[in-house]
Design a protein around this motif. Sequence first.
Motif, short mmCIF file in Angstrom:
data_model
loop_
_atom_site.label_atom_id
_atom_site.label_comp_id
_atom_site.label_asym_id
_atom_site.label_seq_id
_atom_site.Cartn_x
_atom_site.Cartn_y
_atom_site.Cartn_z
N TYR A 57 -10.27 11.75 -5.52
CA TYR A 57 -8.87 11.57 -5.89
C TYR A 57 -8.19 10.70 -4.84
O TYR A 57 -8.41 10.87 -3.63
CB TYR A 57 -8.16 12.92 -5.97
N PRO B 159 -10.45 0.56 -5.25
CA PRO B 159 -9.23 1.35 -5.44
C PRO B 159 -8.28 1.30 -4.25
O PRO B 159 -7.09 1.57 -4.41
CB PRO B 159 -9.75 2.78 -5.67
N LYS C 290 -7.79 1.21 -14.03
CA LYS C 290 -8.94 0.31 -14.01
C LYS C 290 -9.18 -0.25 -15.40
O LYS C 290 -9.18 0.48 -16.39
CB LYS C 290 -10.18 1.05 -13.52
N TYR D 40 -4.94 8.81 -8.72
CA TYR D 40 -6.02 8.20 -9.48
C TYR D 40 -7.32 8.91 -9.14
O TYR D 40 -7.58 9.21 -7.97
CB TYR D 40 -6.12 6.71 -9.15
N GLN D 41 -8.13 9.17 -10.17
CA GLN D 41 -9.40 9.88 -9.97
C GLN D 41 -10.56 9.02 -10.40
O GLN D 41 -10.53 8.38 -11.46
CB GLN D 41 -9.40 11.19 -10.76
N GLU D 42 -11.60 8.98 -9.59
CA GLU D 42 -12.80 8.22 -9.93
C GLU D 42 -13.98 8.74 -9.15
O GLU D 42 -13.89 8.96 -7.93
CB GLU D 42 -12.59 6.72 -9.64
N ASP D 43 -15.10 8.96 -9.85
CA ASP D 43 -16.35 9.39 -9.21
C ASP D 43 -16.17 10.63 -8.34
O ASP D 43 -16.71 10.73 -7.23
CB ASP D 43 -16.93 8.24 -8.37
N TYR E 136 -9.25 -3.24 -10.73
CA TYR E 136 -8.17 -2.26 -10.54
C TYR E 136 -6.84 -3.00 -10.60
O TYR E 136 -6.64 -4.00 -9.89
CB TYR E 136 -8.32 -1.56 -9.19
#
Length: 379
Positions: free
Chosen positions: A177, A296, A267, A171-174, A272
Amino acid sequence: MRTLLNNLWIILAFLIGLESCGMKNKKQGDLSASPDRETYTNPLDVEFGDPFILTDGGGKYFMYGTGGGAKDGFAAYSSNNLVDWEFEGQVYQGNTEESWASKFFWAPEVYKIEDNYYMFFSAQWKVNPTNEEENFMIGVAKSDSPTGPFIEMYDKPVFDPGYPIIDANVYQEDGKYYLYYSRACYKHPVESEVADWAKEKDWYDEIEESWVYGVELKRDFSGVIGEPVLCLRPPVKMDDAQAEWESRSVTKKEINRRWTEGSVIFKHEDIYYMMYSSNYYAGENYAVGYATSKSPLGPFTKASNNPVLELNTHQGGEVTGTGHNNVLFMENGDMYCVYHGRTKESGQERVVFLDKMEIKPDGTLVVHGPTTTPQAMPL
């Protein structure tokens, strides 16, 4: 009259030939087999375990999974409509001199990042000085095409936490990873009221469990940052609301293990959602639940409406072993759950199902499956 009869036989033979050819093309995943149909019926014509669908843009989709015609590696299928799938051949080859992986190739997931494709997968690590039966680790391979060839980025797994791990999900966010994985049940006996109950019945001496962890990934996927965080595990108490459905592998006397595996996180609004599979993956009671969090890496709270996907034989259906799902997000806002299951016709072979799912206004996640009746085409 004889000439007329001969002509009729020729026409009939021609029509039978066309029908036979059409059926053959459809079986092989010919995308032009039924271009105008409005419905499809599960299961799809793909014998995969742990299916994962990549949206590549431009109306093209690719499916990866365990098995599906691959040997010591992974194969891929492609589709324009998510229903008719064409075999693309083997896209990753393990068990070579250069590979760190020797066998047990499971659960690939492929992510498109800029112009490259990254495949995360589970396999048996060759480095096995104590000759462990289960020495599973997670690796990553790279390609400039969704149909490969995928080449391992490193000559070793992403990392070694000190126990066997499977079922990678990223999962990738901001700009960060996260890697989610399942600690295998192997040599992981856990004390619980369910374990005590099984001992009292003289069924099993111990109950092994798998747990889901999350950890931040390095941006080049060469390792992890920090220590893994425990996200999900089977219930300890018998009166836990999740204990009944997550313990069926034990209470149905299938095996002395309880699983929490096959996780997938996404999300929705500010929440989440982590979906996961429980019970014996080769048994009838494999099922899917979910948990939610505001972060997360948790903590995650399991949902009260679990399981959201399970066998339907107790309702007059023919589907068992539903699990290891992934989620497909459509441009129109629809969501689909792709997962494997078994039917009377497929026997022990795992086949792919695609069913609609949704998140209701109150945040409840619902999967409308398993289905074996005609459903509206997803596209």
